[in-house]
Write a protein that holds these residues in place. Sequence first.
Motif, PDB file in Angstrom:
ATOM      1  N   PRO A   1     -10.575  -3.149   1.195  1.00  0.00           N
ATOM      2  CA  PRO A   1     -11.195  -2.835   2.483  1.00  0.00           C
ATOM      3  C   PRO A   1     -12.658  -3.230   2.601  1.00  0.00           C
ATOM      4  CG  PRO A   1     -11.090  -0.869   1.141  1.00  0.00           C
ATOM      5  CD  PRO A   1     -10.356  -1.937   0.372  1.00  0.00           C
ATOM      6  N   ASP A   2     -13.296  -3.602   1.502  1.00  0.00           N
ATOM      7  CA  ASP A   2     -14.742  -3.848   1.562  1.00  0.00           C
ATOM      8  C   ASP A   2     -15.152  -5.106   0.804  1.00  0.00           C
ATOM      9  OD1 ASP A   2     -14.051  -2.657  -0.856  1.00  0.00           O
ATOM     10  OD2 ASP A   2     -15.999  -1.682  -1.110  1.00  0.00           O
TER      11      ASP A   2
ATOM     12  N   SER B   1     -15.084  -9.476   1.225  1.00  0.00           N
ATOM     13  CA  SER B   1     -14.774 -10.646   2.055  1.00  0.00           C
ATOM     14  C   SER B   1     -15.697 -11.787   1.669  1.00  0.00           C
ATOM     15  CB  SER B   1     -14.970 -10.314   3.545  1.00  0.00           C
ATOM     16  OG  SER B   1     -16.317  -9.923   3.798  1.00  0.00           O
TER      17      SER B   1
ATOM     18  N   ARG C   1     -17.225  -4.052  -7.451  1.00  0.00           N
ATOM     19  CA  ARG C   1     -18.334  -3.543  -6.642  1.00  0.00           C
ATOM     20  C   ARG C   1     -19.643  -3.566  -7.428  1.00  0.00           C
ATOM     21  NH1 ARG C   1     -14.446   1.194  -4.409  1.00  0.00           N
ATOM     22  NH2 ARG C   1     -13.646   0.084  -2.569  1.00  0.00           N
TER      23      ARG C   1
ATOM     24  N   ARG D   1     -21.398 -12.765   4.124  1.00  0.00           N
ATOM     25  CA  ARG D   1     -21.112 -11.343   4.355  1.00  0.00           C
ATOM     26  C   ARG D   1     -19.965 -10.976   3.409  1.00  0.00           C
ATOM     27  NH1 ARG D   1     -22.814  -9.552   9.425  1.00  0.00           N
ATOM     28  NH2 ARG D   1     -20.965  -8.206   9.609  1.00  0.00           N
TER      29      ARG D   1
ATOM     30  N   HIS E   1     -18.792  -7.777   2.582  1.00  0.00           N
ATOM     31  CA  HIS E   1     -18.327  -6.393   2.619  1.00  0.00           C
ATOM     32  C   HIS E   1     -17.231  -6.111   3.652  1.00  0.00           C
ATOM     33  CE1 HIS E   1     -22.165  -6.066   0.459  1.00  0.00           C
ATOM     34  NE2 HIS E   1     -21.700  -4.942  -0.034  1.00  0.00           N
TER      35      HIS E   1
ATOM     36  N   GLU F   1     -17.061  -5.854   6.922  1.00  0.00           N
ATOM     37  CA  GLU F   1     -17.454  -4.795   7.838  1.00  0.00           C
ATOM     38  C   GLU F   1     -16.759  -4.966   9.187  1.00  0.00           C
ATOM     39  OE1 GLU F   1     -21.842  -3.631   6.944  1.00  0.00           O
ATOM     40  OE2 GLU F   1     -21.652  -5.768   6.551  1.00  0.00           O
TER      41      GLU F   1
ATOM     42  N   ARG G   1     -13.986  -7.791  10.601  1.00  0.00           N
ATOM     43  CA  ARG G   1     -12.577  -7.513  10.902  1.00  0.00           C
ATOM     44  C   ARG G   1     -12.223  -7.935  12.325  1.00  0.00           C
ATOM     45  NH1 ARG G   1     -10.495  -2.122   7.763  1.00  0.00           N
ATOM     46  NH2 ARG G   1     -11.848  -2.273   5.942  1.00  0.00           N
TER      47      ARG G   1
ATOM     48  N   ASN H   1     -10.392   3.656  -0.437  1.00  0.00           N
ATOM     49  CA  ASN H   1     -11.305   3.863   0.659  1.00  0.00           C
ATOM     50  C   ASN H   1     -10.678   4.861   1.611  1.00  0.00           C
ATOM     51  OD1 ASN H   1     -12.467   3.175   3.478  1.00  0.00           O
ATOM     52  ND2 ASN H   1     -13.838   2.099   2.081  1.00  0.00           N
TER      53      ASN H   1
ATOM     54  N   ARG I   1     -10.469   4.730   4.580  1.00  0.00           N
ATOM     55  CA  ARG I   1      -9.802   4.009   5.654  1.00  0.00           C
ATOM     56  C   ARG I   1      -8.634   3.182   5.125  1.00  0.00           C
ATOM     57  NH1 ARG I   1     -12.618   3.405  10.333  1.00  0.00           N
ATOM     58  NH2 ARG I   1     -11.868   1.295  10.672  1.00  0.00           N
TER      59      ARG I   1
END
Length: 291
Positions: A66-67, A69, A210, A246, A248, A250, A254, A277, A279
């Motif tokens: 999810p975080d 990219s 991470r 980028r 993360h 974000e 998306r 996550n 989400r």
Amino acid sequence: MPYKAGWIHYTNVAPILDSLVLPPGVTAITGVPTEMNAALLSGEVDIANISAVEFIRHAERLEALPDFSVAVLGPVYSVNLFHTVPLQDLRRVALTRQSAMSVALLEVLLRERGLFPTLEVAEGEAEDLLASGYDGVLRIGDSALREWYRVAGPLTPETTMTMLPHTGRGITVTDLAEEWFRLTGHPFVFAVWAYRRDNPPPPELVQAMREARREGIGHLANVAARHAQKLGLPARVVQHYLWNFRYHLEAPDRLGLHEFAGKAVPGHAPLRFGPGNPRRHVLVTSEGLKP
């Protein structure tokens, strides 16, 4: 059985992968995007930083972290169409086998302009292929960055990357991510870290990734200098190239991914992001983001 990772280790992911220490029980191989796309889908690897378009095409089987990219808002500098005629006059364009993502993006951008040149697979440097008779040549990755600088450079103490021209040596360079921004106003997501839904990564691997990203971004000048030497480019060029990304995934990224999915793969299955996550079960559907 070890958990197997497949990394596309271009310079654009150096801030994540250069300092990554794999936890016990995880192994890794490397390859070009099309190789890692196939390896993930065949089960040869369990997680890979694959082309976003392959994630979309196989959304019924895959989830993405999810975080993580590889995305940009504006120019990317390393996914370029080199051409010797105006875009509307393109007749034959040479494509690379290495990236399904860049080909899909080019097809979307051409279609949005109402352009349908002949697209042919042909490998080689842009200037050589243009000299052989192609009107346009699609190049990606580190080679594309070097070839862009050969056309647009040199960078002087008085100039910045954003001041460099898009033309030189009789060639125009169209940056596909910049064209996407002009079309949509959104970031473009080139890659996500995806895995099969029935085999998510161990938490230790995600945490190690991470930590490696935090280390890489925190020492970006050092990462850039190291890779500039490998690429034969000025460190300033590579540092600007890297800080442009980028990493993360974000909310704006998306949204850009969702818009591209609708244009490139109409009717695709909902995109899922997780685990690790709150989400985890966020979907991207034709109606947008959903919890």
